[in-house]
Enzyme design. Structure first.
Site, PDB file in Angstrom:
ATOM      1  CE  LYS A  49      -4.153  -2.006   2.085  1.00  0.00           C
ATOM      2  NZ  LYS A  49      -3.639  -3.317   2.593  1.00  0.00           N
ATOM      3  CG  ASP A  95       5.594   9.367   1.102  1.00  0.00           C
ATOM      4  OD1 ASP A  95       5.560  10.558   0.710  1.00  0.00           O
ATOM      5  OD2 ASP A  95       5.985   9.037   2.232  1.00  0.00           O
TER       6      ASP A  95
END
Ligand code: 6AU
Length: 260
Positions: A94, A97
């Site tokens: 997941k 950023d």
């Protein structure tokens, strides 16, 4: 043709993504649309699980940072299982950023995910820079990602607009994005595979926000192509027996769906 009414076989030719094609071929050959969420904490448990459920899954999904005794040997054994049982490896990292950071998280550190995971999960939250960052680290390997467009947990912030905008990101990056993790259809495009977690036969929640539906409801009502099952199988008394039950429930629901 629309995604939910097309057979997996027919969908192979709708996509140019090598890993989407490979995955659909595995699903057709092994008659399974089950992904195991291998959320166990030791190498031994991980490899035992892979050998037990391997014949019944199309994807083996890891959270590799949960493994307490992780080493290169963990990966060597895991890749051996992937070859033995013909399933794909998906690291559920997941990523969420900026592009430059996820490029490093994908290729460096302890896990060097890009070197062994066919697929990774990615949050749509940062916008498409997260995809471009991951792609910058691929270096000619055959890799892909699945976009987390909507979460299964209670109170998730992934609203309708978020889901719609996730679909747009996928459409703009079809050379890398090959599907979605979501609780309902994100796109009618048959080339995208919809993977749905939060699936269990009997339990309704886990007291930490996870919400469950049955395999049949996931495939028929939510339109899942692939169900993602963790504790329903990993915590079962007999993992093989549980995997077979989930596999058959999900595949029969798929057959029912495409027959309509
Ligand atoms: O069947 P469970 O509840 O034991 O495990 C569900 C698995 C876990 C979660 O990290 C993952 O599915 N997951 C995801 C994924 C796959 O990205 C998204 C989400 O919304 N909910 C969810 O549970 O490994």
């Amino acid at each position: 043709t629309e995604r939910v009414s097309a057979t997996f076989e027919a969908r192979i030719s709708t996509t140019n993504h090598p890993l989407a094609r490979k995955l659909l071929e595995i699903m057709v050959a092994k008659k399974t649309n089950l992904c195991i969420a291998a959320d166990v904490s030791t190498t031994k448990e991980l490899i035992t699980l892979a050998d037990n459920v391997g014949p019944h899954v199309c994807i083996f999904k890891t959270h590799i940072d949960i493994i307490s005794d992780f080493s290169d040997d963990t990966l060597k054994q895991l890749q051996g299982m992937a070859t033995k049982h013909n399933f794909m490896l998906m690291e559920d990292r997941k990523f969420g950023d900026i592009g430059a950071t996820v490029a490093n998280q994908y290729s460096s550190g302890v896990y060097k995910i890009v070197e062994w995971a066919d697929l990774v999960t990615v949050h749509a939250l940062p916008g498409d820079g997260v995809i471009k960052g991951l792609v910058s680290a691929v270096n000619g390997r055959s890799r892909g990602c699945v976009l987390v467009a909507e979460m299964s947990s209670q109170g998730a912030l992934t609203n309708t607009d978020y889901v719609k905008n996730s679909s747009k990101i996928a459409e703009d990056h079809t050379y890398f994005v090959m599907g979605f993790v979501a609780q309902g259809s994100v796109s009618d495009d048959p080339r995208f595979l919809l993977m749905t977690p939060g699936v269990q036969m009997e339990v309704l929640n886990d007291n930490l926000g996870q919400q469950y539906v049955t395999p049949h409801a996931a495939v028929m009502d939510k339109g899942a192509d692939i169900i993602i099952v963790g504790r329903g199988i990993t915590k079962a008394e007999d993992q093989v027996d549980a995997a077979v039950q989930y596999k058959e429930a999900a595949y029969n629901a798929y057959l029912e769906r495409v027959k309509q």
